[in-house]
Design an enzyme around this catalytic site. Sequence first.
Site, PDB file in Angstrom:
ATOM      1  N   LYS A   5      13.959  -1.977  -6.928  1.00 31.50           N
ATOM      2  CA  LYS A   5      13.216  -0.971  -6.176  1.00 31.50           C
ATOM      3  C   LYS A   5      14.057   0.289  -5.914  1.00 31.50           C
ATOM      4  O   LYS A   5      13.554   1.313  -5.466  1.00 31.50           O
ATOM      5  CB  LYS A   5      12.707  -1.558  -4.859  1.00 31.50           C
ATOM      6  CG  LYS A   5      11.604  -2.613  -5.045  1.00 31.50           C
ATOM      7  CD  LYS A   5      11.193  -3.239  -3.719  1.00 31.50           C
ATOM      8  CE  LYS A   5      10.176  -4.353  -3.836  1.00 31.50           C
ATOM      9  NZ  LYS A   5       8.767  -3.888  -3.907  1.00 31.50           N
ATOM     10  N   LYS A  46       9.912  -1.403   2.191  1.00 33.63           N
ATOM     11  CA  LYS A  46       9.531  -2.484   1.276  1.00 33.63           C
ATOM     12  C   LYS A  46      10.706  -3.440   1.225  1.00 33.63           C
ATOM     13  O   LYS A  46      11.767  -3.131   1.760  1.00 33.63           O
ATOM     14  CB  LYS A  46       9.229  -1.929  -0.125  1.00 33.63           C
ATOM     15  CG  LYS A  46      10.311  -0.986  -0.648  1.00 33.63           C
ATOM     16  CD  LYS A  46       9.996  -0.410  -2.025  1.00 33.63           C
ATOM     17  CE  LYS A  46       8.937   0.660  -2.047  1.00 33.63           C
ATOM     18  NZ  LYS A  46       7.752   0.308  -2.783  1.00 33.63           N
ATOM     19  N   ARG A  47      10.554  -4.608   0.597  1.00 34.60           N
ATOM     20  CA  ARG A  47      11.695  -5.499   0.455  1.00 34.60           C
ATOM     21  C   ARG A  47      12.866  -4.750  -0.182  1.00 34.60           C
ATOM     22  O   ARG A  47      12.664  -3.828  -0.996  1.00 34.60           O
ATOM     23  CB  ARG A  47      11.319  -6.708  -0.409  1.00 34.60           C
ATOM     24  CG  ARG A  47      10.445  -7.700   0.305  1.00 34.60           C
ATOM     25  CD  ARG A  47      11.106  -8.319   1.512  1.00 34.60           C
ATOM     26  NE  ARG A  47      12.107  -9.284   1.132  1.00 34.60           N
ATOM     27  CZ  ARG A  47      12.043 -10.590   1.447  1.00 34.60           C
ATOM     28  NH1 ARG A  47      11.033 -11.068   2.158  1.00 34.60           N
ATOM     29  NH2 ARG A  47      13.013 -11.400   1.073  1.00 34.60           N
ATOM     30  N   THR A  91       1.697  -2.324  -3.641  1.00 33.95           N
ATOM     31  CA  THR A  91       0.524  -2.056  -2.810  1.00 33.95           C
ATOM     32  C   THR A  91       0.905  -1.108  -1.678  1.00 33.95           C
ATOM     33  O   THR A  91       0.050  -0.401  -1.156  1.00 33.95           O
ATOM     34  CB  THR A  91      -0.062  -3.351  -2.207  1.00 33.95           C
ATOM     35  OG1 THR A  91       0.998  -4.114  -1.625  1.00 33.95           O
ATOM     36  CG2 THR A  91      -0.779  -4.168  -3.269  1.00 33.95           C
ATOM     37  N   HIS A 107       2.652 -12.003 -11.218  1.00 30.82           N
ATOM     38  CA  HIS A 107       3.025 -10.868 -10.371  1.00 30.82           C
ATOM     39  C   HIS A 107       4.288 -10.148 -10.786  1.00 30.82           C
ATOM     40  O   HIS A 107       4.683  -9.184 -10.149  1.00 30.82           O
ATOM     41  CB  HIS A 107       3.207 -11.321  -8.923  1.00 30.82           C
ATOM     42  CG  HIS A 107       1.916 -11.599  -8.215  1.00 30.82           C
ATOM     43  ND1 HIS A 107       1.263 -10.662  -7.459  1.00 30.82           N
ATOM     44  CD2 HIS A 107       1.156 -12.709  -8.170  1.00 30.82           C
ATOM     45  CE1 HIS A 107       0.155 -11.188  -6.958  1.00 30.82           C
ATOM     46  NE2 HIS A 107       0.065 -12.441  -7.383  1.00 30.82           N
ATOM     47  N   LYS A 123      -1.206   2.164   0.191  1.00 30.77           N
ATOM     48  CA  LYS A 123      -1.395   2.389   1.625  1.00 30.77           C
ATOM     49  C   LYS A 123      -0.994   3.821   2.005  1.00 30.77           C
ATOM     50  O   LYS A 123      -1.660   4.483   2.798  1.00 30.77           O
ATOM     51  CB  LYS A 123      -0.550   1.397   2.442  1.00 30.77           C
ATOM     52  CG  LYS A 123      -0.887  -0.068   2.197  1.00 30.77           C
ATOM     53  CD  LYS A 123       0.187  -0.984   2.818  1.00 30.77           C
ATOM     54  CE  LYS A 123       0.077  -2.407   2.279  1.00 30.77           C
ATOM     55  NZ  LYS A 123       1.287  -3.221   2.579  1.00 30.77           N
TER      56      LYS A 123
HETATM   57  C1  LIG Z   1       2.215  -3.680   1.777  1.00 26.60           C
HETATM   58  C2  LIG Z   1       3.406  -4.414   2.268  1.00 26.60           C
HETATM   59  C3  LIG Z   1       4.413  -4.807   1.375  1.00 26.60           C
HETATM   60  C4  LIG Z   1       4.389  -4.435  -0.097  1.00 26.60           C
HETATM   61  O1  LIG Z   1       5.030  -3.202  -0.266  1.00 26.60           O
HETATM   62  P1  LIG Z   1       5.503  -2.675  -1.715  1.00 26.60           P
HETATM   63  O2  LIG Z   1       5.964  -1.282  -1.457  1.00 26.60           O
HETATM   64  O3  LIG Z   1       4.311  -2.726  -2.600  1.00 26.60           O
HETATM   65  O4  LIG Z   1       6.600  -3.568  -2.168  1.00 26.60           O
HETATM   66  C5  LIG Z   1       5.503  -5.494   1.858  1.00 26.60           C
HETATM   67  N1  LIG Z   1       5.602  -5.790   3.176  1.00 26.60           N
HETATM   68  C6  LIG Z   1       4.659  -5.424   4.058  1.00 26.60           C
HETATM   69  C7  LIG Z   1       4.841  -5.763   5.496  1.00 26.60           C
HETATM   70  C8  LIG Z   1       3.528  -4.730   3.641  1.00 26.60           C
HETATM   71  O5  LIG Z   1       2.591  -4.382   4.538  1.00 26.60           O
END
Ligand SMILES: *Cc1c(COP(=O)(O)O)cnc(C)c1O
Length: 826
Positions: free
Chosen positions: A565, A559-560, A667, A368, A671
């Site tokens: 990032k 996101k984290r 991911t 990953h 979304k």
């Molecule tokens: C989809 C999702 C992530 C992943 O987000 P990235 O922008 O790809 O890092 C992290 N946390 C939650 C709660 C998510 O739904």
Amino acid sequence: MSTKDSDVVLEEMGGLDSESLVESICQHHLSNLGRDYGRSDKFSLYQALAYSLRDRLVGNWIKTQRSYYNRSAKSVYYLSLEFLVGKSLTSNAINLGIEKETEEALGKFGVTLEDAESAEVDAGLGNGGLGRLASCFLDSMATLGIPGYGYGIRYEYGIFKQAIENGEQVELPDDWLHSGNPWEFRRRGFVFTIGLYGREEKYTHDDGSLRHRWTDTAKVMAMPVDMLIPGYKNGNVINMRLWEAQPARRFNLDLFNSGDYIRSMEDAVKTETISKVLYPSDKLSEGRELRLVQQYFFVSATIQDMLRRFEKIKLDFSELPNRAVVHLNETHPAIAIPELMRILIDEHMLNWDQAWRICRRTFAYTNHTVMPEALEKWSLDMMRKVLPRHVSIIFEINRRFLEDVKNCFPGDEERLSRMSIIEEGEYPQVRMAWLAVVGSFTVNGVSTLHGELIKKNIFYDFVEMFPGRFTSVTNGITPRRWLKQCNIPLSELITEKIGKGWVTDLSRLHQLESLAEDEEFQNRWYDCRLKAKKKLVEYAQKEYGLYMPADWMYDVQVKRIHEYKRQVLNVLHAITLYCRLKKDPSSVAVPRVKIFAGKAAPGYFLAKRIIRLINSVGAVINSDSAVNHKLRIAFLPNYRVSQAEYIIPATDLSEQISLAGTEASGTGNMKFALNGALTIGTLDGANIEIMEEVGRENIFIFGMNADEVEKRKHEGYVSGDVVGGDSELAEALNLLADGTFSEGDRDFFAPILDSLFAEGDQYMTLADYRAYVDAQDALEQIWLDRKKWLKMSILNTAGSGHFSSDRAIMEYATSIWGVHPMEKES
Ligand SMILES: *Cc1c(COP(=O)(O)O)cnc(C)c1O
């Protein structure tokens, strides 16, 4: 009673009409909650409805499990230390195909499905993308009818709850089970014994052969806790089996009899800590003994469970790879490789070559990340203490492997030390990624770019040796949760135009392309987006007291929190807009609110300081009447799946701005695009494929690509050099240094400034600043052209079909696992 008789019961676990649901809800108030249904509240209705839905899943769950057995189908064992499930109530109602009936039934009690779900607590058994991917994959496996199981740990405490105090992250325990979990079945009578510590012993077997065994181990029990995962309207229900640690015996009787009651209880407390808490670090290897124990605990229980099923069909072990494939989500479960070797050799008396042939055909591994701090390595000393027998098996795997390397590349000594599973040095370490590569038949990256990058860098030596082993499968997300469920108005509009088939065949969204310029459709699209934004406004107001006008641009990065990032890049843009507005209140044409959310690993100092930065800059901007008519910053605390479901449909601009070459896939990016947000992003991870799918003209790409990053690093990048030529950047950085956003404290953001200068700006934030700000300026012009923006928004949704986790799982099934969807039994 014969199975045929009991099948009558299976069919009678509850009707799918609203009257039957009302009846079940009343019954569960009485039988499970001991409450008067005439005095129900949101919480009791959530619980009673959850039990009612579980009743309606369990019959199909049993039928699904039986059908795997009857057809002796090859099954997938998806091993993941994390499953970021979120809430299950609405999702299960949708997949059962009864959300309307459920809504109607709850109406009789005066609440909505959304009200009832507000009483559910997220199952946050993961950190971020990796765990959420695992949950999307289970949804797709169930929907496609791929025979398989999810396996993990039932943490008593999931990812910590984040509160923000004085702009800073505070971590609180996530006591998600405090009111029970109506979805799960805890199987108390059905446990496996797990060994730990002890020593390796040599002995002569009855047949005269020299053998090894693992003895004097401490014992822990693993108890299965099952959650039912239904497919979308197809009657399939798969199992997510999470292991809970239990003491081997409630009391250590020797100690108990000697009168040492307290010490006997302490033993019990220690073993129970194994499944106590999820480690909260994302993309950071932990190195702690308890974490290693967690990994082995769940792996050992899972492999035992798999072999229990396999042994029922009474086939030779050489048939195992034709009946099971074990998928390793990251290296966290990679200890499964020596564990299966140990069981086959020590317990079933296979010889090494037989056992290794089986293992090599059983495991597949997904990598990953490419960042070195995320590559798992375990101290050899620690591993030897916890798993002495496994260490000696790993040595033997390594010895034989290095022999092969020698034969392939004679005389290349350096290669041997690079490829060794054991990293030599003062503190030798076990390289888990190397172990996973050597022990698996396929290794995959999670986007096309990532798949290429791992072949070029971390796994380069291995590609030369095993060229056919490496591939990639681009990640995906489930369209059930991430469109149908979270964005009802938009999904109803889509269904009205193209029919409902998109829910299980997301590529059909392409049919929206012909409507992208249709004015009436655009207006309806706009209305749906506005509804989602108003819903977020209400949520933010109610939960956090934040106000964000619905006609502003919602510019979102959730996101984290991680340096790679580059949330800092986004903040620098905010400061730049602030400076422009201070000089000339009319200089910014588009009013926008920058929305942030995300957790920082508790031990990741700089990430926590970035949270403070966002909140501090926000506090100044939001309270300054010279700018807050055009610009605001909102940090929504405690980012989690259920919060994402509010934020994502309301987003106009999706920020996917990692340094090219650092985000394996992402991911979140998928979304947002699926819900009609436009992306501003780098050519990183799956952003590249999003660009290819939605069209270069419908996405805002900026900055260096991965090759340019490499080249620039190679040439010697000096961050200070870019500041001189850019007065806006210099000005923004000055405001960070001069205390403007830290109540005059000039040192407060020094750690962030140091990371950008003294430490060399590892993620090249300053190098991409100008391209980023220019891209932001350009997209504002498009925002002002409403029709153009709406067209692009529609085309983003229309182009997102490729990012369904159904497509990803079909790729895994056909190109890696060799498993097939089950035909429906007639
Ligand atoms: C989809 C999702 C992530 C992943 O987000 P990235 O922008 O790809 O890092 C992290 N946390 C939650 C709660 C998510 O739904």
